[in-house]
Design an enzyme around this catalytic site. Structure first.
Site, PDB file in Angstrom:
ATOM      1  N   SER A   1     -63.982  41.223  65.070  1.00 48.21           N
ATOM      2  CA  SER A   1     -63.748  42.668  65.033  1.00 48.21           C
ATOM      3  C   SER A   1     -64.879  43.563  65.509  1.00 48.21           C
ATOM      4  O   SER A   1     -64.685  44.770  65.589  1.00 48.21           O
ATOM      5  CB  SER A   1     -63.351  43.082  63.621  1.00 48.21           C
ATOM      6  OG  SER A   1     -62.074  42.560  63.328  1.00 48.21           O
TER       7      SER A   1
ATOM      8  N   LYS B   1     -68.283  52.995  60.649  1.00 51.60           N
ATOM      9  CA  LYS B   1     -66.914  52.487  60.461  1.00 51.60           C
ATOM     10  C   LYS B   1     -66.453  52.807  59.038  1.00 51.60           C
ATOM     11  O   LYS B   1     -67.209  52.626  58.075  1.00 51.60           O
ATOM     12  CB  LYS B   1     -66.902  50.970  60.698  1.00 51.60           C
ATOM     13  CG  LYS B   1     -65.515  50.335  60.629  1.00 51.60           C
ATOM     14  CD  LYS B   1     -65.576  48.852  61.004  1.00 51.60           C
ATOM     15  CE  LYS B   1     -64.180  48.212  60.970  1.00 51.60           C
ATOM     16  NZ  LYS B   1     -64.209  46.777  61.329  1.00 51.60           N
TER      17      LYS B   1
ATOM     18  N   SER C   1     -60.995  44.979  64.768  1.00 51.77           N
ATOM     19  CA  SER C   1     -60.647  46.127  63.959  1.00 51.77           C
ATOM     20  C   SER C   1     -61.610  47.306  64.115  1.00 51.77           C
ATOM     21  O   SER C   1     -61.276  48.413  63.681  1.00 51.77           O
ATOM     22  CB  SER C   1     -60.567  45.737  62.491  1.00 51.77           C
ATOM     23  OG  SER C   1     -61.810  45.320  62.031  1.00 51.77           O
TER      24      SER C   1
END
Lengths: 490, 478, 95
Positions: free
Chosen positions: A180, A81, A156
């Site tokens: 998330s 990420k 997210s």
């Protein structure tokens, strides 16, 4: 098997295959890089693909293996990420503010994975600065759900979830502040774990809300997550909030039977927000666990309904402060021709941050400001304690809790774009877990039509192994986690 | 209209550590710009603070030296504001729960008395960087070397009542932090900075007036001048019917005036909240004891001060400083009689002997410091000779009254009058021509004969020094 | 507890986010809606409840006082917007 290839899909299987010499890490890595190149334009799960670096790392791993020096994760690929700092490589947080920023150092998580011999395929897309539940708040464009390209993957960590679901990476790193990791895992039909707060070092993990953020693994199975946890977890002298724990092997309890385990079902999670089909999936999962030997117990979390307000007030407050460093002075976006200092700040930040980030900064600034601190921020932290107490009390009678991860399945892109409040409500079942600092896992249950459903398991402090054990036994029993979107067949 | 000046000082002392408060970067002064600013100091994305253990020890050290309470649990808080030398957009400081509270520091006033100044709190925080203006046309240059240097902010109650008191307090605190080894006190390098909160009010009023804060004063002299100017400025305003504005001001040393720093923005809203990246500092009694053991001897500091400020010989100073009662007596005596060495000699000499003989503690001395001062003042002004003073002291010890009363009652005033002395000398010389010849022939020992003779004729009251001088003159043949 | 435009602009100023006056009203309305939802917390009885800052009770972590960073200024300033002679430059600040 992955579409159009003879490579196994899960990390566990790939590790075995590498060890058996069925293929090399270079071949495995090339397989993923090819798929990413071919398919990711439709999903947009990567902000930055790193072919040269990945191949170099793969080669190093193969060489080590040839010398007999391979570890359990040597040569296995992962997607990272874009919130984790990677030295010399852009780390953007999906924001215009950091669109061209190269981190001068590695996050501890990144360093750990590299030292274990893993191969980083690239940096995945996300909601800007981890603020969002749909991955529509990205400077680099939205991510699409591989199960239905007109729908969101969740956020997210939407890029990480989509990449794994689309079989563009076997595993990925994510971060979870209010859901998330778990929520995109649920919407994309994969498994994701938010560890206990303090389990995984936050050094180099760009901060959103410091007392809530936690990094964790995402993949196709609990087994794979356990392998990653062995490398990701660990106290770090560079992170004062990371916790010293005795060493543990997160794979060691996977095979244990569930007999005697008490599984709590919080009645507040079966509320008017929850869609009926998801409620049915949860009930079915509960029955399956009971068949596997667990005992179902009714529990109550009386303040569950306050999790969203408390979370958003606390998270926004911390974020508003954490994001003050983005001022155009030392790094990041600077506006053109600032006429004075005030202009430098306010225009660089207005240009550098997207709408949702600005919204949360404003909320956070407001709730901390003079005259409002007591009524808002302090109040939220008090409610937070009540929420934690609810969980602690409930855990006196149960070992884990089971419920839905999200109230509904993946919604359409743009559906909630103008309605931040509705967007926030995607997190009603997940935020309380962050507020209390507990570990939480999402795994696929029975889908609703074509759309995945996530089952959430909530554990007691440092009880990740129990979560992984239950998930693993459930997955062996049901196989929902192996369902594959049509897109992945491409 | 009589005005009272009310001053509180906030002192920022840079703690003399090798590395910064929250990072492992070095703290040396004078390095090239930004060569001592690591990612943590720069506030780069993803960095986190980790507390330097030594700064906690140093804060405890100061707290103990001030007789303060060390908080068992203190919290770091973020003070949020934007300024280019503040890289994170917030300063890590302490707000509601500082590490040290409720201490005191004694200062010596210009008149010799001591005054106890209350120290409200001392807390830990990080220093900001520096801006340079004027090196780059149209720009300010930011150097973050100093960012993250540990500071101890020491806040006094508004107990100071004059610029001189403020300087005395600043000097005492300066000496203390240097003495304790926690700060090098180098004001040119900015290791020891002072902000002064100054207000005035009508004499007798209990309410505090509106205060102005004068920031960043870096010398004792400037503190005095800045406050003096500010007090006059405020008096002028109030006497003119105006109101003092609460604001921040800077002292301009060239013009010897304070100037408003106030910009057009609203007052800062710092939005303090506990820093989530740092845990509470928990301090046990055991830790405090461990630091206490490493504390330098505070009496030594006191002794050093006696030697420096009162001119007392080091051994005498140590004797006096070693005991709280003795030290108190000494300071009272020295202040009242105006001469430290004299006071020290009498305490360690006559007084000590008398106390020993009577097996008394100094706290129970029949002759208190004020009374003894009354005697020493008469020694200093020549009313009695040193020898006579011992008689007076014994009489005081027996409770016969004050020094003056005894001197008068017994007629012990020294003969200082040169005319009277010369008359006596002439008498003796006239009666002893042989001895005069002997002395003038070189027999120095005969000098003592003349001293003795004059002393006898004056019942021992001749001023020995004056006698000596005059005898030498007269015998020398004038 | 509705947020006025003036209030919104004050908060934006505190946060150094430029918001044009013509947009301020819309922002204020949106924020009001969000805050109204969160205001539900006011109804929760929190008498005597201590705020929770850290989920877990842990002792403070410290490090020894030693220089442990090697600082490569050019690397750290490689992506800086404006640097000269090692200084970060900003529009001239008047104190």
């Amino acid at each position: 098997m992955s579409g159009a290839g003879s490579f196994p899909e899960t990390l566990t299987e790939q590790a075995k295959a590498l060890a058996a010499g069925q293929f090399s890490s270079v071949e495995l890595t090339q397989h993923y890089l090819d798929r990413i190149k071919r398919l990711d334009p439709q999903v947009n799960s990567f902000i930055n693909v790193c072919p040269e670096l990945a191949m170099a790392q793969a080669l190093v791993a193969d060489t080590a293996r040839a010398r007999g020096e391979a570890g359990p994760l040597s040569g296995l690929p992962y997607a990272n990420k874009d919130i984790f700092c990677t030295a010399g490589i852009k780390t953007t947080c999906a924001s215009r503010m950091l669109a061209n920023w190269r981190a001068p150092y590695d996050a501890t998580v990144v360093r750990n994975l590299a030292q274990a011999g893993m191969v980083m395929l690239g940096k995945t897309n996300m909601d800007e600065f981890a603020m969002g539940s749909s991955n529509e708040n990205s400077w680099f464009g939205p991510v699409r759900n591989p199960w239905d390209l007109e729908r969101v993957p969740g956020g997210s960590s939407g890029g990480s979830a989509a990449a794994v679901a689309a079989r563009l990476a076997p595993v990925a790193t994510g971060t979870d502040t209010g859901g998330s990791i778990r929520q995109p895992a649920a919407l994309c039909g994969i498994t994701g774990l938010k560890p206990t707060y303090g389990r995984v070092s936050r050094w180099g993990m760009i901060a959103f809300a410091s007392s809530l953020d936690q990094g964790g693994p995402m993949g196709l199975s609990a087994e794979d997550l356990a392998m990653l946890m062995n490398v990701m977890a660990g106290s770090d002298p560079r992170d004062s909030t990371s916790v010293e724990r005795p060493p543990e092997d997160f794979t060691s309890q996977l095979a244990l039977p569930l007999s005697g385990l008490r599984i709590g079902l919080p009645r507040e999670f079966n509320d008017g927000n929850l869609s009926a089909p998801i409620a049915a999936s949860v009930a079915e999962a509960a029955a399956t666990l009971e068949q596997l030997g667990a005992k179902l117990v009714d529990v109550s979390l009386p303040h569950a309904g306050m999790a969203i307000p408390a979370y958003y007030v606390v998270a926004s407050a911390e974020a508003s402060s954490n994001l003050s460093r983005y001022d155009g002075v030392r790094f990041g976006h600077r506006c053109e021709a600032p006429k004075d200092l005030a202009d430098l700040y306010s225009r660089s930040r207005a240009e550098g941050f997207g709408a949702e980030v600005q919204r949360r900064i404003l909320v956070g600034t407001y709730v901390l400001s003079a005259g409002y601190y007591e009524a808002w921020y302090r109040k939220a932290q008090q409610v937070r304690r009540l929420i934690q107490t609810d969980y602690v009390r409930a855990f006196e009678n149960v070992d884990v809790m089971l419920g839905p991860t999200t109230p509904s399945t993946a919604f359409r892109l743009g559906e909630n774009a103008d309605d931040p409040l509705t967007m926030y409500l995607s997190d009603i079942y997940t935020t309380g877990v962050n507020l209390a600092g507990l570990p939480g896992l999402s795994m696929p249950g029975r889908a609703v039509g074509n759309l995945p459903v996530g089952l959430q398991l909530i554990g007691n402090y440092f009880g990740e192994q129990r979560l992984l054990q239950i998930a693993h036994q459930y997955q062996k029993q049901t196989g929902w986690h192996l369902a594959r979107p049509a897109f992945a067949e491409l | 209209m009589r005005w009272e000046t009310v001053i509180g000082l906030e002192i920022h002392a840079q703690l003399a550590t090798a590395s910064k408060i929250f990072s492992g970067a070095p703290t040396r002064y004078g390095a090239e710009s930004n060569t001592q600013a690591c990612p943590v100091d720069l506030g780069l994305p993803g960095v986190l603070p980790v507390l330097n253990q030594r700064v906690v020890e140093m804060a405890i050290t100061l707290g103990l030296a001030l007789g303060a309470t060390i908080a068992p649990c203190s919290i770091f808080a973020r003070k949020n504001y934007f300024y280019p030398d503040l890289p994170k957009g917030y300063q890590i400081s302490q707000y509601e729960d500082p590490i040290v509270v409720n201490g005191t520091l004694d200062i010596r006033l210009p008149d010799g008395n001591t005054k106890t100044i209350r120290v409200t709190r001392a807390h830990l925080e990080e220093d900001a960087g520096k801006s340079v203006h004027g090196l780059f046309p149209g720009y300010s240059g930011i150097d973050l070397n100093r960012a993250g240097t540990p500071l101890l902010e020491i806040v006094s109650e508004p107990d100071l009542r004059s610029p001189a008191e403020a300087v005395a307090y600043m000097r005492s605190m300066h000496a203390l932090v240097r003495y304790l080894g926690i700060c090098d006190g180098n004001m040119q390098e900015g290791s020891f900075r002072c902000d002064a909160n100054v207000s005035i009010r009508r004499m007798g009023s209990e309410q505090l007036g509106t205060r102005a804060e004068i920031k960043n004063i870096n010398s004792f002299r400037f503190v005095e001048k800045a406050i003096t100017f500010e007090v006059e400025r405020q008096i002028e305003i109030l006497e003119g019917g105006g109101q003092v504005v609460q604001e921040t001001r800077l002292y301009d040393a060239d013009k010897d005036e304070t100037r408003s720093m106030r910009s057009k923005e609203d007052a800062h809203d710092y939005r303090y909240f506990p820093d989530p990246d740092l845990l509470p500092i928990l301090i046990t009694a055991g830790q405090i004891e461990a630091v206490r053991k490493t504390l330098p001897e505070l009496p030594a500091l006191r002794a050093a001060r006696y030697a420096a400020d009162y001119g007392v010989a080091p051994q005498d100073a140590e004797t006096l400083a070693a005991d709280q009662q003795l030290a108190a007596y000494f300071e009272a005596l020295a202040g009242a009689c105006g001469e430290g060495r004299l006071a020290a000699n009498w305490i360690n000499g006559e007084l000590a002997a008398s106390l020993n003989r009577a097996n008394l503690e100094i706290a129970n001395s029949p002759v208190d410091a004020a009374a003894l001062a009354g005697l020493l003042v008469r020694v200093r002004d020549g009313t009695v000779s040193g020898t006579m003073a011992k008689q007076v002291f014994d009489a005081m010890w027996q409770g016969e009254g004050s020094a003056d009363a005894i001197i008068d009652a017994r007629g012990l005033r020294q003969v200082n009058d040169n005319g009277a002395l010369i008359a006596l000398i002439d008498e003796v010389m006239a009666e002893s021509p042989a001895q005069v010849e002997q002395y003038r022939a070189g027999k120095d020992k005969v000098f003592g004969f003349f001293v003795g003779q004059v002393m006898k004729r004056s019942q021992g009251k001749a001023n020995p020094q004056a006698l000596n001088t005059l005898l030498k003159e007269k015998l020398g043949g004038s | 507890m509705s947020l006025s435009t003036a209030e919104l602009l004050r908060v934006a100023r505190l946060a150094r986010l430029r918001i044009d006056e013509e947009d301020a009203g819309a922002h204020a309305a949106q924020l009001t809606g969000i805050l109204e939802h969160f205001a539900a917390m006011a109804a929760v009885d929190t008498t005597g409840v201590a705020p929770l800052a850290h989920a877990l009770e842990v002792t403070a972590v410290t490090r020894p006082d030693a220089v442990s960073e090697e600082i490569d200024r050019s690397q750290l300033q490689a992506d800086a917007p404006l640097v000269e002679d090692g200084y970060y430059l900003v529009p001239r600040v008047i104190e």
